[in-house]
Design a protein around this motif. Structure first.
Motif, short mmCIF file in Angstrom:
data_model
loop_
_atom_site.label_atom_id
_atom_site.label_comp_id
_atom_site.label_asym_id
_atom_site.label_seq_id
_atom_site.Cartn_x
_atom_site.Cartn_y
_atom_site.Cartn_z
N HIS A 75 10.40 -8.35 5.77
CA HIS A 75 11.04 -9.40 4.45
C HIS A 75 10.35 -7.69 3.22
CE1 HIS A 75 5.77 -8.26 4.26
NE2 HIS A 75 6.02 -8.13 2.86
N THR A 76 10.54 -7.37 2.18
CA THR A 76 10.75 -7.01 1.56
C THR A 76 11.09 -7.61 -0.10
OG1 THR A 76 11.54 -4.82 0.35
CG2 THR A 76 12.87 -6.36 0.20
N ARG A 103 3.20 -15.83 -3.86
CA ARG A 103 4.03 -15.10 -4.02
C ARG A 103 4.64 -15.63 -5.31
NH1 ARG A 103 3.22 -11.03 -0.86
NH2 ARG A 103 2.24 -11.38 0.99
N PRO A 107 3.43 2.47 -1.48
CA PRO A 107 3.17 3.46 -3.06
C PRO A 107 2.77 4.06 -3.81
CG PRO A 107 4.13 0.97 -2.95
CD PRO A 107 3.74 0.82 -1.98
N ASN A 166 0.39 -1.40 -0.38
CA ASN A 166 0.12 0.08 0.01
C ASN A 166 0.92 1.10 0.23
OD1 ASN A 166 -3.02 -1.12 0.38
ND2 ASN A 166 -2.03 -2.02 1.98
N ARG A 216 1.25 -11.15 -5.66
CA ARG A 216 0.57 -12.14 -5.21
C ARG A 216 -0.09 -13.29 -6.17
NH1 ARG A 216 -1.28 -7.78 -1.91
NH2 ARG A 216 0.31 -7.15 -0.44
#
Ligand code: 6PG
Length: 248
Positions: free
Chosen positions: A152-153, A184, A46, A44, A74
């Protein structure tokens, strides 16, 4: 290499600063190579940045030479509220006239996340002409990333063996059950760390602890948090609002 850290009062000024930096990189890239390759972050945060690029930078950005990719996705349809494609489409792409061939979504319509990952990797190899261009990994002009509270990224989660992947460029992974969509597809660290520029866009007090630990640069954070393993040899900039920077 120590990252550049840019702290802005709140999400709006953070997004404004990031939008200006995206524009500068885009302009330089198009001047140098005739195109700007940008991998978009999901989630969200960005959304604000994308909205600003589609409004304040609508007539400034070189959109016809900009190619949009995704850092992760996703495994849902492009119309799902969970879709990172949908988030970028609704907040930015739908407001612009970007040539359709410049938009490179991760193909979640395929029969499995593994198939989507393989197909996307083949597309990246072809687009970046890896076979005859002398590059081992795609070199994006800019990769945008967010930060999860667990460090995480993209869809690179703590403890996932994919963190040690040396060959794959795009992988199908499973997020933990705490996430609504576990299946993902993600760029691997090798690709992210090959980028010319990487920006983290981080907002909110919930991330201040993990952001601080990562930015303190401790050895164990580099083993524990995927976001700390993002160490491109070129430019790395962390954009944080005051809450995420622990200044509130
Ligand atoms: C995703 C993102 C993910 C995101 C972080 C932060 O697909 O969810 O790629 O890595 O960037 O979870 O999300 P927020 O910006 O929404 O906090």
């Amino acid at each position: 290499m120590k990252p550049e850290i840019r702290i802005c009062p709140e999400i709006d000024s953070l997004s404004r600063a990031a939008a200006k930096a995206v524009f500068e990189i885009a302009t330089a890239a198009v001047l140098q190579s005739g195109r700007f390759t940008l991998a978009l972050a999901g989630g969200n945060t960005p959304r604000h940045l994308y909205g600003m690029l589609a409004s304040e930078y609508r007539d400034k950005m070189p959109w016809h030479s900009t190619h949009l990719f995704w850092s992760d996705e996703r495994n849902v349809s492009k119309t799902s509220p969970e879709s990172n494609f949908k988030m970028a489409h609704d907040s930015m792409i739908s407001k612009l006239s970007i040539p359709p061939q410049n938009i490179h979504p991760i193909p979640t319509e395929l029969e499995s996340p593994e198939s989507a990952a393989q197909t996307y990797e083949e597309h990246l190899r072809d687009f970046f002409q890896l076979e005859n261009g002398g590059l081992k990994y795609p070199k994006f002009d800019l990769v945008l990333l967010g930060l999860g509270e667990d460090g995480h990224t993209a869809s690179l989660f703590p403890g996932d063996p994919i963190l040690n992947e040396k060959e794959k460029q795009v992988a199908a992974v499973n997020a933990s059950s705490k996430y609504k969509t576990q299946e993902r597809i993600t760029l691997t660290l090798r690709v992210i760390n090959s980028a010319e520029n990487v920006f983290f866009i981080v907002s909110g007090g919930k991330k201040k602890e993990v952001a601080k630990t990562i930015l303190d640069g401790s050895e164990d954070s580099r083993e524990k948090y995927p976001a700390a393993m993002v160490q491109p040899k070129d430019a790395l900039v962390w954009f944080l609002d005051a809450e995420a920077a622990g200044e509130h």
